[in-house]
Design a protein around this motif. Sequence first.
Motif, mmCIF file in Angstrom:
data_model
loop_
_atom_site.group_PDB
_atom_site.id
_atom_site.type_symbol
_atom_site.label_atom_id
_atom_site.label_comp_id
_atom_site.label_asym_id
_atom_site.label_seq_id
_atom_site.Cartn_x
_atom_site.Cartn_y
_atom_site.Cartn_z
ATOM 1 N N THR A 106 -15.549 -32.122 19.300
ATOM 2 C CA THR A 106 -15.288 -32.177 17.861
ATOM 3 C C THR A 106 -16.416 -31.498 17.103
ATOM 4 O O THR A 106 -17.495 -31.211 17.645
ATOM 5 N N GLU A 107 -16.167 -31.262 15.823
ATOM 6 C CA GLU A 107 -17.175 -30.634 14.966
ATOM 7 C C GLU A 107 -18.417 -31.507 14.866
ATOM 8 O O GLU A 107 -19.550 -31.011 14.888
ATOM 9 N N LEU A 108 -18.219 -32.846 14.774
ATOM 10 C CA LEU A 108 -19.357 -33.759 14.682
ATOM 11 C C LEU A 108 -20.164 -33.767 15.977
ATOM 12 O O LEU A 108 -21.400 -33.754 15.946
ATOM 13 N N GLU A 109 -19.488 -33.739 17.125
ATOM 14 C CA GLU A 109 -20.199 -33.701 18.405
ATOM 15 C C GLU A 109 -21.066 -32.449 18.506
ATOM 16 O O GLU A 109 -22.206 -32.495 18.973
ATOM 17 N N THR A 110 -20.529 -31.329 18.070
ATOM 18 C CA THR A 110 -21.294 -30.074 18.086
ATOM 19 C C THR A 110 -22.515 -30.175 17.185
ATOM 20 O O THR A 110 -23.615 -29.749 17.545
ATOM 21 N N GLU A 111 -22.334 -30.773 16.001
ATOM 22 C CA GLU A 111 -23.433 -30.957 15.061
ATOM 23 C C GLU A 111 -24.510 -31.867 15.658
ATOM 24 O O GLU A 111 -25.710 -31.580 15.547
ATOM 25 N N LEU B 252 -25.070 -32.459 18.875
ATOM 26 C CA LEU B 252 -25.696 -31.786 20.015
ATOM 27 C C LEU B 252 -26.745 -30.785 19.547
ATOM 28 O O LEU B 252 -27.861 -30.707 20.087
ATOM 29 N N THR B 253 -26.420 -30.024 18.502
ATOM 30 C CA THR B 253 -27.362 -29.048 17.944
ATOM 31 C C THR B 253 -28.599 -29.739 17.392
ATOM 32 O O THR B 253 -29.734 -29.297 17.621
ATOM 33 N N ALA B 254 -28.374 -30.851 16.676
ATOM 34 C CA ALA B 254 -29.495 -31.598 16.092
ATOM 35 C C ALA B 254 -30.374 -32.201 17.181
ATOM 36 O O ALA B 254 -31.614 -32.169 17.097
ATOM 37 N N ALA B 255 -29.759 -32.740 18.237
ATOM 38 C CA ALA B 255 -30.516 -33.374 19.322
ATOM 39 C C ALA B 255 -31.396 -32.353 20.049
ATOM 40 O O ALA B 255 -32.530 -32.654 20.431
ATOM 41 N N ARG B 256 -30.895 -31.141 20.224
ATOM 42 C CA ARG B 256 -31.669 -30.112 20.923
ATOM 43 C C ARG B 256 -32.939 -29.753 20.165
ATOM 44 O O ARG B 256 -33.930 -29.337 20.767
#
Length: 542
Positions: free
Chosen positions: A3-8, A10-14
């Motif tokens: 989902t869009e939230l999961e992608t967001e 994942l990007t933030a966690a990296r």
Amino acid sequence: MTTELETELLTAARRRRNFAIISHPDAGKTTLTEKLLLYGGAIHEAGSVKARRAQRHATSDWMAMEQQRGISITSTVLQFEYKKYHINLLDTPGHQDFSEDTYRTLAAADNAVMLEDAAKGLEPQTRKLFEVCKLRSLPIFTFFNKLDRPSRDPLDLLDEIEKELGLQTYPVNWPIGTGDRFKGVFDRRGQKIHLFERTKHGSRAAVDTVIELGDPRIEDLLEQDLYYQLKEELELLDELGTELDLDLVRAGKMTPVFFGSAMSNFGVELFLDAFLDYAMKPIARKSSAGELPPTYEDFSGFVFKLQANMDPRHRDRVAFIRVCTGKFEKDMNVTHARTGKTVRLSRPQKLFAQDRESIDVAYPGDVIGLNNPGVFAIGDTIYTGQKLEYEGIPCFSPELFAFLRNPNPSKFKQFRKGVSELQEEGAVQIMYSVDEAKREPILAAVGQLQFEVVQFRMQSEYNVETTIDMLPYSVARWVDGGWEALEKVGRLFNTVTVKDIWGRPVLLFRNEWNCRQVEGEHPVLKLNAIAPVVSGLAVSEE
């Protein structure tokens, strides 16, 4: 499908790196913290560790007593951006008298930096804190500090870590000389020599000269014996040393090692760059709903610290929340796991020691500050979506006990408020006599300095002078099974019974021998050195 939230998420966690610094007192932890902030661009001039009037105070030591004594008393959070990373630095007290605050802070960390004085090597408090990190399988990065003073042999320091802590070591950089002859470090990542110029008090970023190992200019810049010694030691490391294994690092079984001088800025920037590349990004956390990754879409987090009067003008109380999963948004409604109540999270703040600024969003790995009007306790979980709780944060057995008395009856309200707020934030454990006629709180501390801090803060923050009457006990044990179990064993000798703030029975003993004697006489009586966790899951005593 992602989902869009999961992608967001994942990007933030990296981008996020969350870590705590652990050390023995006087190893230079506050100085290193300042220099990381300096190189991270969060401050423009590093403060002094010592609280001299003519110098700036360290950013992380914001409490008046910290500035007077030149030591860290309370943990703080320092958040800043550096290159592609969003950093949450959890600064902890080094002094053993405040070790409980450090234990709680480590519960919110994903990585630990173990700071050691290169002249002393491993010291008692560092060993204790290492054991806490080991229990949590935290990745540990080692920084040997004060190389600009006489130091032990670097190979001996590595050997000590491997033998005493059972950690494999991998030197990421290597010192060139020590003491007055400390000239810089060799960076094994970039295969370059970094020669540093000393800066006054290390208040500004160090100027370094970077050259290749075989560059002919070395003969002009480096004394011949130091150069040959460096080449011999590097050959030895290549032949006998281990390879860097990031899987072992992130499992807490190998420690990358760095050498430098925080006071003079030698090696600090090299350490920061390598650490951020190697460190663990936000990790999955155990909960009552299973192990939850940062990309779990529902928001959740837990309270690991409470702090009263960070802004004395407004008598505020701030709850420090570690975001574990999902996306935090300002004014969101969450469920408070312990009470089941819905709480609106308004006025969230980004923390930078005593300074704060409003934020609208936060992601896993971040620490946010929330105004706490008596709602939260240490260890509380907040969440959206399905019910869950994270492992609670236990209280450890205190070793010093004293009645805290208020000699001025007209200050009763201020006294009661001060005791309540300092107890709430965990500045000290507080117990009460089972004799209702004795209403004074009993302070239960790990070290004497905690008593001094309580009295100092009662005076400076609540305008109440207090007196301390020491009690002749050194061991506290919680009764497994509570009052019912205690009543079954009947009268006990060589102990006194008090109650903690949750109303649970605690036995106080003069010494360990008395404790073992009572346990031997009453084998059905089960005593615990760690307080049962009220909020969250039970924590083992291993």
